[in-house]
Design an enzyme around this catalytic site. Structure first.
Site, PDB file in Angstrom:
ATOM      1  N   LYS A  79     -18.608 -10.747   7.111  1.00 29.26           N
ATOM      2  CA  LYS A  79     -17.313 -11.431   7.278  1.00 29.26           C
ATOM      3  C   LYS A  79     -17.182 -11.938   8.710  1.00 29.26           C
ATOM      4  CE  LYS A  79     -13.564  -8.881   8.036  1.00 29.26           C
ATOM      5  NZ  LYS A  79     -12.872  -9.239   9.309  1.00 29.26           N
TER       6      LYS A  79
ATOM      7  N   ARG B  39      -6.103 -13.046  12.484  1.00 29.72           N
ATOM      8  CA  ARG B  39      -6.326 -13.256  13.913  1.00 29.72           C
ATOM      9  C   ARG B  39      -7.563 -14.110  14.161  1.00 29.72           C
ATOM     10  NH1 ARG B  39      -5.972 -11.303  19.065  1.00 29.72           N
ATOM     11  NH2 ARG B  39      -7.974 -11.227  20.144  1.00 29.72           N
TER      12      ARG B  39
ATOM     13  N   CYS C 297      -1.028  -6.464  15.580  1.00 29.15           N
ATOM     14  CA  CYS C 297      -1.302  -6.106  14.189  1.00 29.15           C
ATOM     15  C   CYS C 297      -1.407  -4.593  14.123  1.00 29.15           C
ATOM     16  CB  CYS C 297      -2.595  -6.767  13.723  1.00 29.15           C
ATOM     17  SG  CYS C 297      -4.016  -6.161  14.629  1.00 29.15           S
TER      18      CYS C 297
ATOM     19  N   ARG D 140      -3.874  -6.914  20.604  1.00 28.61           N
ATOM     20  CA  ARG D 140      -4.766  -8.058  20.353  1.00 28.61           C
ATOM     21  C   ARG D 140      -4.506  -9.246  21.291  1.00 28.61           C
ATOM     22  NH1 ARG D 140      -7.013  -7.196  15.209  1.00 28.61           N
ATOM     23  NH2 ARG D 140      -8.847  -8.257  16.044  1.00 28.61           N
TER      24      ARG D 140
END
Ligand code: EPZ
Length: 431
Positions: free
Chosen positions: A22, A93, A117, A122
Protein backbone atom coordinates in the site's frame (compact mmCIF):
# COMPACT_ATOMS: atom_id res chain seq x y z
CA UNK A 1 -20.85 -0.93 9.31
CA UNK A 2 -19.19 -4.27 8.65
CA UNK A 3 -17.77 -6.22 11.55
CA UNK A 4 -15.61 -9.32 11.96
CA UNK A 5 -16.69 -12.23 14.13
CA UNK A 6 -13.82 -14.46 15.22
CA UNK A 7 -13.93 -17.65 17.23
CA UNK A 8 -10.54 -18.02 18.89
CA UNK A 9 -8.40 -21.08 19.43
CA UNK A 10 -8.06 -22.46 15.91
CA UNK A 11 -4.67 -23.64 14.67
CA UNK A 12 -3.57 -22.16 11.36
CA UNK A 13 -1.89 -24.05 8.53
CA UNK A 14 -1.02 -23.75 4.87
CA UNK A 15 0.11 -20.68 3.01
CA UNK A 16 -1.10 -17.18 2.19
CA UNK A 17 0.23 -14.79 -0.45
CA UNK A 18 1.19 -11.25 0.50
CA UNK A 19 -0.21 -8.45 -1.65
CA UNK A 20 1.40 -5.38 -3.17
CA UNK A 21 2.62 -2.65 -0.84
CA UNK A 22 0.00 0.00 0.00
CA UNK A 23 2.66 2.51 1.05
CA UNK A 24 4.62 2.03 -2.16
CA UNK A 25 1.58 1.97 -4.48
CA UNK A 26 0.04 5.23 -3.20
CA UNK A 27 3.01 7.56 -3.94
CA UNK A 28 3.69 5.72 -7.21
CA UNK A 29 0.11 6.37 -8.33
CA UNK A 30 0.45 10.04 -7.36
CA UNK A 31 3.74 10.22 -9.26
CA UNK A 32 1.94 9.42 -12.55
CA UNK A 33 0.60 13.01 -12.37
CA UNK A 34 4.07 14.03 -13.60
CA UNK A 35 4.21 11.74 -16.62
CA UNK A 36 3.17 11.99 -20.24
CA UNK A 37 1.67 8.92 -21.83
CA UNK A 38 0.22 5.77 -20.34
CA UNK A 39 1.42 3.87 -17.26
CA UNK A 40 0.42 0.42 -16.14
CA UNK A 41 1.08 -0.28 -12.46
CA UNK A 42 0.95 -3.97 -11.46
CA UNK A 43 0.56 -5.72 -8.08
CA UNK A 44 -1.61 -2.89 -6.74
CA UNK A 45 -3.69 -4.13 -3.79
CA UNK A 46 -7.50 -3.74 -3.86
CA UNK A 47 -7.77 -1.41 -0.87
CA UNK A 48 -10.02 1.47 0.13
CA UNK A 49 -6.97 3.75 0.19
CA UNK A 50 -6.17 2.84 -3.42
CA UNK A 51 -9.75 3.54 -4.52
CA UNK A 52 -9.52 6.81 -2.65
CA UNK A 53 -6.29 7.68 -4.44
CA UNK A 54 -7.95 7.00 -7.80
CA UNK A 55 -10.80 9.35 -6.83
CA UNK A 56 -8.32 12.13 -6.10
CA UNK A 57 -6.36 11.44 -9.30
CA UNK A 58 -9.49 11.51 -11.44
CA UNK A 59 -10.41 14.89 -9.94
CA UNK A 60 -6.93 16.03 -10.97
CA UNK A 61 -7.43 15.11 -14.64
CA UNK A 62 -6.24 11.49 -14.64
CA UNK A 63 -7.91 8.71 -16.61
CA UNK A 64 -7.45 5.70 -14.35
CA UNK A 65 -8.99 2.25 -14.74
CA UNK A 66 -8.40 -1.19 -13.29
CA UNK A 67 -7.17 -3.74 -15.83
CA UNK A 68 -7.77 -7.13 -14.21
CA UNK A 69 -7.40 -7.82 -10.49
CA UNK A 70 -4.29 -5.87 -9.49
CA UNK A 71 -3.25 -3.70 -12.46
CA UNK A 72 -4.20 -0.08 -12.99
CA UNK A 73 -3.77 1.84 -16.25
CA UNK A 74 -3.35 5.61 -15.87
CA UNK A 75 -2.88 8.53 -18.23
CA UNK A 76 -3.13 12.29 -17.60
CA UNK A 77 -5.84 13.75 -19.85
CA UNK A 78 -6.29 17.22 -18.31
CA UNK A 79 -3.56 19.25 -16.55
CA UNK A 80 -5.80 22.16 -15.55
CA UNK A 81 -7.16 20.90 -12.18
CA UNK A 82 -4.82 21.62 -9.25
CA UNK A 83 -6.88 21.25 -6.08
CA UNK A 84 -6.97 18.34 -3.60
CA UNK A 85 -10.02 19.01 -1.45
CA UNK A 86 -9.99 18.95 2.36
CA UNK A 87 -12.83 16.41 2.35
CA UNK A 88 -10.50 14.01 0.54
CA UNK A 89 -7.16 14.88 2.19
CA UNK A 90 -8.60 14.67 5.73
CA UNK A 91 -9.51 11.06 5.16
CA UNK A 92 -6.19 9.88 3.78
CA UNK A 93 -3.01 11.64 4.84
CA UNK A 94 -1.04 10.07 2.00
CA UNK A 95 -3.02 12.26 -0.42
CA UNK A 96 -0.63 15.03 0.60
CA UNK A 97 1.70 13.34 -1.89
CA UNK A 98 -0.08 15.16 -4.74
CA UNK A 99 1.84 18.28 -3.75
CA UNK A 100 5.26 17.46 -5.19
CA UNK A 101 3.94 16.10 -8.51
CA UNK A 102 1.51 19.00 -9.09
CA UNK A 103 4.17 21.61 -8.32
CA UNK A 104 6.70 19.90 -10.58
CA UNK A 105 4.36 19.38 -13.51
CA UNK A 106 1.72 22.09 -13.27
CA UNK A 107 3.56 24.77 -11.27
CA UNK A 108 0.81 25.13 -8.68
CA UNK A 109 -1.26 23.13 -6.21
CA UNK A 110 -4.02 23.90 -3.73
CA UNK A 111 -3.86 21.12 -1.19
CA UNK A 112 -5.60 20.93 2.16
CA UNK A 113 -3.23 20.62 5.08
CA UNK A 114 -3.80 17.18 6.64
CA UNK A 115 -5.15 17.22 10.16
CA UNK A 116 -4.20 14.86 12.96
CA UNK A 117 -5.45 11.30 13.23
CA UNK A 118 -5.75 8.38 15.60
CA UNK A 119 -2.00 7.81 15.76
CA UNK A 120 -0.80 11.34 16.30
CA UNK A 121 -0.40 14.93 15.16
CA UNK A 122 1.13 14.18 11.73
CA UNK A 123 2.87 17.51 10.90
CA UNK A 124 3.99 18.38 7.34
CA UNK A 125 6.65 21.00 8.17
CA UNK A 126 9.40 18.90 6.56
CA UNK A 127 7.43 18.56 3.32
CA UNK A 128 7.12 22.35 3.25
CA UNK A 129 10.81 22.86 4.10
CA UNK A 130 11.93 20.59 1.26
CA UNK A 131 9.63 22.05 -1.39
CA UNK A 132 10.53 25.61 -0.37
CA UNK A 133 14.21 24.66 -0.75
CA UNK A 134 13.40 23.82 -4.38
CA UNK A 135 11.91 27.28 -4.87
CA UNK A 136 8.21 26.70 -4.21
CA UNK A 137 6.13 29.04 -2.05
CA UNK A 138 3.51 27.39 0.16
CA UNK A 139 1.42 29.96 2.02
CA UNK A 140 -1.17 28.37 4.33
CA UNK A 141 -4.57 30.05 4.32
CA UNK A 142 -7.91 28.75 5.55
CA UNK A 143 -6.45 25.27 6.00
CA UNK A 144 -5.07 25.03 2.46
CA UNK A 145 -1.57 25.34 1.05
CA UNK A 146 -1.75 27.55 -2.05
CA UNK A 147 1.54 26.32 -3.42
CA UNK A 148 3.23 27.91 -6.44
CA UNK A 149 6.47 27.07 -8.22
CA UNK A 150 7.17 28.95 -11.47
CA UNK A 151 10.39 26.94 -11.87
CA UNK A 152 11.74 24.42 -9.39
CA UNK A 153 15.48 24.52 -8.98
CA UNK A 154 17.67 21.75 -7.52
CA UNK A 155 18.98 22.31 -3.99
CA UNK A 156 20.60 20.56 -1.05
CA UNK A 157 18.14 20.00 1.79
CA UNK A 158 18.18 18.15 5.12
CA UNK A 159 14.84 16.45 5.75
CA UNK A 160 15.48 14.77 9.11
CA UNK A 161 12.95 15.62 11.83
CA UNK A 162 12.97 15.31 15.62
CA UNK A 163 11.67 11.74 15.30
CA UNK A 164 13.83 10.78 12.33
CA UNK A 165 13.21 10.94 8.57
CA UNK A 166 9.84 11.50 6.93
CA UNK A 167 8.67 8.83 4.47
CA UNK A 168 6.10 10.79 2.46
CA UNK A 169 8.10 13.99 2.97
CA UNK A 170 11.04 12.32 1.23
CA UNK A 171 8.61 11.10 -1.44
CA UNK A 172 7.16 14.57 -2.07
CA UNK A 173 10.54 16.30 -2.34
CA UNK A 174 12.09 13.52 -4.43
CA UNK A 175 9.18 13.60 -6.89
CA UNK A 176 9.35 17.39 -7.22
CA UNK A 177 13.13 17.21 -7.73
CA UNK A 178 12.85 14.89 -10.75
CA UNK A 179 11.54 17.77 -12.92
CA UNK A 180 13.50 20.59 -11.23
CA UNK A 181 16.33 22.41 -13.00
CA UNK A 182 19.66 21.05 -11.77
CA UNK A 183 20.58 18.58 -9.06
CA UNK A 184 18.91 18.04 -5.69
CA UNK A 185 20.51 16.26 -2.75
CA UNK A 186 18.21 15.12 0.06
CA UNK A 187 20.14 14.46 3.26
CA UNK A 188 18.38 12.67 6.08
CA UNK A 189 16.13 10.94 3.54
CA UNK A 190 13.86 8.06 4.60
CA UNK A 191 15.33 4.65 3.73
CA UNK A 192 12.04 2.69 3.75
CA UNK A 193 11.64 0.16 0.87
CA UNK A 194 8.54 2.07 -0.22
CA UNK A 195 10.68 5.17 -0.90
CA UNK A 196 13.11 3.01 -2.86
CA UNK A 197 10.23 1.54 -4.87
CA UNK A 198 8.95 5.03 -5.72
CA UNK A 199 12.47 6.06 -6.79
CA UNK A 200 12.75 2.97 -9.00
CA UNK A 201 9.38 3.80 -10.58
CA UNK A 202 10.55 7.36 -11.29
CA UNK A 203 13.75 6.02 -12.87
CA UNK A 204 11.63 3.72 -15.05
CA UNK A 205 9.80 6.88 -16.19
CA UNK A 206 13.11 8.50 -17.15
CA UNK A 207 14.11 10.24 -13.91
CA UNK A 208 17.71 10.31 -12.70
CA UNK A 209 17.74 9.22 -9.04
CA UNK A 210 20.62 7.71 -7.06
CA UNK A 211 21.05 6.73 -3.41
CA UNK A 212 17.49 5.51 -2.86
CA UNK A 213 17.46 3.31 0.25
CA UNK A 214 20.18 5.42 1.86
CA UNK A 215 19.91 8.65 3.88
CA UNK A 216 21.39 10.59 0.92
CA UNK A 217 19.34 10.69 -2.28
CA UNK A 218 20.61 12.62 -5.33
CA UNK A 219 18.20 13.63 -8.10
CA UNK A 220 19.30 15.20 -11.40
CA UNK A 221 16.33 17.02 -12.90
CA UNK A 222 15.08 16.05 -16.37
CA UNK A 223 12.69 17.83 -18.71
CA UNK A 224 10.05 15.11 -19.00
CA UNK A 225 8.88 11.82 -17.50
CA UNK A 226 7.18 9.17 -19.65
CA UNK A 227 4.58 6.70 -18.45
CA UNK A 228 5.84 3.13 -17.99
CA UNK A 229 4.91 -0.38 -16.84
CA UNK A 230 5.91 -1.09 -13.24
CA UNK A 231 5.33 -3.74 -10.58
CA UNK A 232 4.96 -2.67 -6.95
CA UNK A 233 6.97 -4.47 -4.23
CA UNK A 234 5.24 -6.81 -1.75
CA UNK A 235 3.74 -5.21 1.36
CA UNK A 236 6.21 -5.77 4.21
CA UNK A 237 3.71 -4.62 6.86
CA UNK A 238 1.03 -6.99 5.62
CA UNK A 239 3.65 -9.76 5.49
CA UNK A 240 4.72 -8.96 9.05
CA UNK A 241 1.10 -8.96 10.18
CA UNK A 242 0.54 -12.42 8.63
CA UNK A 243 3.77 -13.76 10.16
CA UNK A 244 2.64 -12.49 13.57
CA UNK A 245 -0.75 -14.14 13.03
CA UNK A 246 1.05 -17.48 12.59
CA UNK A 247 3.21 -16.80 15.64
CA UNK A 248 0.13 -15.80 17.66
CA UNK A 249 -1.75 -19.00 16.79
CA UNK A 250 1.32 -21.14 17.52
CA UNK A 251 1.13 -22.40 13.94
CA UNK A 252 3.45 -23.28 11.08
CA UNK A 253 2.40 -21.19 8.08
CA UNK A 254 4.00 -19.86 4.91
CA UNK A 255 3.73 -16.29 3.73
CA UNK A 256 4.28 -16.50 -0.03
CA UNK A 257 6.00 -13.62 -1.80
CA UNK A 258 7.18 -11.91 1.40
CA UNK A 259 10.56 -10.15 1.09
CA UNK A 260 12.68 -11.43 3.99
CA UNK A 261 15.19 -8.64 3.35
CA UNK A 262 12.48 -6.08 4.22
CA UNK A 263 11.71 -7.75 7.57
CA UNK A 264 15.13 -8.21 9.19
CA UNK A 265 14.28 -6.37 12.41
CA UNK A 266 10.94 -8.20 12.70
CA UNK A 267 12.57 -11.63 12.25
CA UNK A 268 15.19 -10.65 14.81
CA UNK A 269 12.59 -9.70 17.42
CA UNK A 270 10.66 -12.93 16.76
CA UNK A 271 13.89 -14.91 17.21
CA UNK A 272 14.35 -13.23 20.62
CA UNK A 273 10.76 -14.24 21.47
CA UNK A 274 11.55 -17.84 20.48
CA UNK A 275 9.82 -17.96 17.11
CA UNK A 276 11.83 -18.89 14.04
CA UNK A 277 11.06 -17.21 10.74
CA UNK A 278 13.06 -18.56 7.81
CA UNK A 279 13.28 -17.50 4.18
CA UNK A 280 12.02 -20.32 1.96
CA UNK A 281 11.22 -20.48 -1.79
CA UNK A 282 10.56 -16.78 -2.22
CA UNK A 283 8.57 -16.42 0.97
CA UNK A 284 8.74 -16.78 4.73
CA UNK A 285 7.98 -19.83 6.85
CA UNK A 286 6.93 -19.31 10.45
CA UNK A 287 7.88 -22.15 12.82
CA UNK A 288 5.46 -22.41 15.71
CA UNK A 289 6.66 -22.31 19.26
CA UNK A 290 4.50 -22.98 22.30
CA UNK A 291 6.55 -20.68 24.51
CA UNK A 292 6.51 -16.97 23.77
CA UNK A 293 9.27 -15.16 25.65
CA UNK A 294 8.93 -11.51 26.61
CA UNK A 295 11.07 -8.90 24.84
CA UNK A 296 11.77 -5.16 24.95
CA UNK A 297 11.33 -3.42 21.58
CA UNK A 298 11.72 0.18 20.41
CA UNK A 299 10.22 1.26 17.07
CA UNK A 300 12.64 3.01 14.73
CA UNK A 301 12.86 4.24 11.15
CA UNK A 302 13.81 1.53 8.61
CA UNK A 303 15.68 -0.79 8.95
CA UNK A 304 14.61 -0.74 12.62
CA UNK A 305 11.44 -2.35 13.97
CA UNK A 306 8.58 -0.62 12.11
CA UNK A 307 6.00 1.44 13.97
CA UNK A 308 3.37 -0.07 11.65
CA UNK A 309 3.90 -3.48 13.30
CA UNK A 310 4.03 -2.19 16.88
CA UNK A 311 0.40 -2.91 17.72
CA UNK A 312 0.48 -6.36 16.11
CA UNK A 313 3.61 -7.28 18.09
CA UNK A 314 1.93 -6.01 21.25
CA UNK A 315 -0.95 -8.42 20.64
CA UNK A 316 1.55 -11.30 20.57
CA UNK A 317 3.32 -10.11 23.71
CA UNK A 318 0.05 -10.09 25.66
CA UNK A 319 0.40 -13.90 25.81
CA UNK A 320 4.17 -13.99 26.47
CA UNK A 321 5.65 -15.61 29.59
CA UNK A 322 6.67 -12.42 31.32
CA UNK A 323 6.83 -8.64 31.08
CA UNK A 324 7.71 -6.81 27.82
CA UNK A 325 8.21 -3.11 27.19
CA UNK A 326 7.37 -1.57 23.81
CA UNK A 327 8.61 1.98 23.21
CA UNK A 328 7.12 3.98 20.33
CA UNK A 329 9.53 6.64 19.07
CA UNK A 330 7.79 7.57 15.80
CA UNK A 331 4.24 8.23 17.09
CA UNK A 332 4.34 8.40 20.91
CA UNK A 333 0.53 8.33 21.06
CA UNK A 334 0.10 5.28 18.84
CA UNK A 335 -1.56 3.15 21.53
CA UNK A 336 -5.27 3.15 20.62
CA UNK A 337 -5.11 -0.66 20.69
CA UNK A 338 -4.11 -0.81 24.39
CA UNK A 339 -7.56 -0.17 25.85
CA UNK A 340 -9.22 -2.64 23.48
CA UNK A 341 -6.63 -5.36 24.13
CA UNK A 342 -7.12 -4.83 27.87
CA UNK A 343 -10.86 -5.41 27.34
CA UNK A 344 -9.82 -8.82 26.02
CA UNK A 345 -8.00 -9.62 29.26
CA UNK A 346 -4.57 -8.29 28.38
CA UNK A 347 -2.60 -6.46 31.06
CA UNK A 348 -0.96 -3.44 29.42
CA UNK A 349 0.01 -0.24 31.15
CA UNK A 350 0.87 2.84 29.11
CA UNK A 351 3.78 4.80 30.51
CA UNK A 352 4.63 7.87 28.40
CA UNK A 353 5.79 6.68 24.99
CA UNK A 354 6.08 3.11 26.28
CA UNK A 355 3.67 0.30 27.05
CA UNK A 356 4.44 -2.29 29.75
CA UNK A 357 2.86 -5.60 28.69
CA UNK A 358 2.43 -8.27 31.38
CA UNK A 359 1.89 -11.54 29.55
CA UNK A 360 -1.24 -13.54 30.35
CA UNK A 361 -1.84 -17.16 29.54
CA UNK A 362 -5.22 -16.53 27.98
CA UNK A 363 -7.13 -13.68 26.36
CA UNK A 364 -10.93 -13.70 26.34
CA UNK A 365 -13.12 -12.80 23.39
CA UNK A 366 -15.02 -9.50 23.58
CA UNK A 367 -16.76 -6.86 21.49
CA UNK A 368 -14.05 -4.37 20.51
CA UNK A 369 -13.81 -1.29 18.31
CA UNK A 370 -11.33 -0.78 15.48
CA UNK A 371 -9.80 2.70 15.56
CA UNK A 372 -7.04 2.82 12.98
CA UNK A 373 -5.53 0.49 10.45
CA UNK A 374 -2.80 -1.22 12.42
CA UNK A 375 -4.53 -1.13 15.81
CA UNK A 376 -7.40 -3.00 14.14
CA UNK A 377 -4.99 -5.66 12.87
CA UNK A 378 -3.81 -6.16 16.46
CA UNK A 379 -7.40 -6.86 17.53
CA UNK A 380 -7.80 -9.46 14.78
CA UNK A 381 -4.63 -11.23 15.92
CA UNK A 382 -5.82 -11.19 19.54
CA UNK A 383 -9.20 -12.58 18.45
CA UNK A 384 -7.47 -15.53 16.77
CA UNK A 385 -6.29 -16.86 20.16
CA UNK A 386 -8.81 -15.39 22.62
CA UNK A 387 -11.14 -17.83 24.38
CA UNK A 388 -14.61 -17.52 22.89
CA UNK A 389 -15.90 -15.04 20.32
CA UNK A 390 -14.47 -11.62 19.46
CA UNK A 391 -16.50 -9.09 17.48
CA UNK A 392 -14.57 -6.23 15.87
CA UNK A 393 -16.66 -3.21 14.84
CA UNK A 394 -15.75 -0.69 12.09
CA UNK A 395 -13.58 -3.01 10.02
CA UNK A 396 -13.48 -0.45 7.24
CA UNK A 397 -10.31 0.68 9.02
CA UNK A 398 -8.84 -2.70 8.11
CA UNK A 399 -10.10 -2.59 4.54
CA UNK A 400 -7.99 0.54 4.05
CA UNK A 401 -4.78 -1.45 4.24
CA UNK A 402 -5.53 -5.18 4.09
CA UNK A 403 -7.18 -6.83 1.09
CA UNK A 404 -9.82 -9.38 2.19
CA UNK A 405 -7.94 -10.11 5.42
CA UNK A 406 -10.88 -12.12 6.77
CA UNK A 407 -10.99 -14.41 3.73
CA UNK A 408 -7.25 -14.91 3.71
CA UNK A 409 -7.05 -15.78 7.41
CA UNK A 410 -10.03 -18.11 6.96
CA UNK A 411 -8.00 -19.74 4.17
CA UNK A 412 -5.38 -20.56 6.82
CA UNK A 413 -8.03 -22.16 9.02
CA UNK A 414 -9.08 -19.24 11.22
CA UNK A 415 -12.74 -19.12 12.26
CA UNK A 416 -13.32 -15.56 11.07
CA UNK A 417 -16.23 -14.14 9.08
CA UNK A 418 -17.37 -10.70 7.94
CA UNK A 419 -20.88 -9.63 8.92
CA UNK A 420 -22.03 -6.87 6.62
CA UNK A 421 -23.75 -3.97 8.28
CA UNK A 422 -25.77 -1.03 6.97
CA UNK A 423 -23.74 1.83 5.36
CA UNK A 424 -20.78 3.34 7.12
CA UNK A 425 -19.35 6.75 7.87
CA UNK A 426 -15.79 6.64 6.60
CA UNK A 427 -14.06 8.61 9.34
CA UNK A 428 -10.79 10.45 9.48
CA UNK A 429 -7.72 9.05 7.87
CA UNK A 430 -4.58 7.57 9.37
CA UNK A 431 -2.30 6.09 6.81
C1 EPZ B 1 4.36 6.88 6.43
O1 EPZ B 1 3.59 7.94 6.95
C2 EPZ B 1 3.43 5.68 6.35
N1 EPZ B 1 2.30 6.01 5.47
C3 EPZ B 1 2.90 5.34 7.73
O2 EPZ B 1 2.13 4.14 7.61
C4 EPZ B 1 4.09 5.05 8.64
O3 EPZ B 1 3.62 4.79 9.95
C5 EPZ B 1 5.05 6.25 8.66
O4 EPZ B 1 5.45 6.56 7.31
C6 EPZ B 1 6.30 5.98 9.47
O5 EPZ B 1 6.97 4.86 8.95
C7 EPZ B 1 2.49 6.01 4.13
O6 EPZ B 1 3.58 5.76 3.64
C8 EPZ B 1 1.30 6.31 3.28
P1 EPZ B 1 6.41 10.21 8.36
P2 EPZ B 1 4.17 9.45 6.89
O7 EPZ B 1 6.33 11.49 7.62
O8 EPZ B 1 5.07 9.61 5.74
C9 EPZ B 1 7.32 13.26 11.82
C10 EPZ B 1 0.21 2.80 7.79
O9 EPZ B 1 -0.25 2.26 8.80
N2 EPZ B 1 7.16 14.27 10.77
O10 EPZ B 1 7.46 9.23 7.99
O11 EPZ B 1 3.05 10.37 7.04
C11 EPZ B 1 6.02 12.55 12.15
O12 EPZ B 1 5.31 13.25 13.16
C12 EPZ B 1 0.72 4.23 7.89
O13 EPZ B 1 0.33 2.27 6.66
C13 EPZ B 1 7.48 15.59 11.05
O14 EPZ B 1 7.88 15.92 12.16
O15 EPZ B 1 5.03 9.48 8.23
C14 EPZ B 1 6.50 11.21 12.65
O16 EPZ B 1 6.87 11.32 14.00
C15 EPZ B 1 0.43 4.86 9.25
N3 EPZ B 1 7.32 16.52 10.07
C16 EPZ B 1 7.78 10.95 11.83
O17 EPZ B 1 8.18 12.24 11.31
C17 EPZ B 1 6.89 16.20 8.81
O18 EPZ B 1 6.80 17.10 7.95
C18 EPZ B 1 7.56 10.02 10.68
O19 EPZ B 1 6.50 10.53 9.91
C19 EPZ B 1 6.58 14.84 8.55
C20 EPZ B 1 6.73 13.90 9.53
Amino acid sequence: MDRFVIEGGRKLSGSVRVGGSKNAALPILFATLMTRGRSRVHNVPRLRDVEFTLTILRELGMAAEWLGEHTIELEVVDEAPCEARYDLVRRMRASFCVLGPLLARRGKARVAMPGGCAIGVRPVDLHKKGLEALGATLPLEHGYFDAVATRLRGAEVFLGGHTGPTVTGTANVMMAATLAEGTTVIEGAACEPEVTDLADFLVACGARVQGQGTPRIAVEGVSELRGCDYTVIPDRIEAGTLVLAGAMANSDIRVEGARGDHLGAVSDVLRQIGIRVVREDGGLRVHASRDVDPVDVTTQPYPGFPTDLQSQLMALLTIADGISVITETIYPDRFMHVAELNRMGASIRKQGASAVVSGQRQLSGAEVMASDLRASAALVLAGLVAKGVTEIQRVYHLDRGYERLDERLAGLGAAIRRVEGPGEAFEGGVA
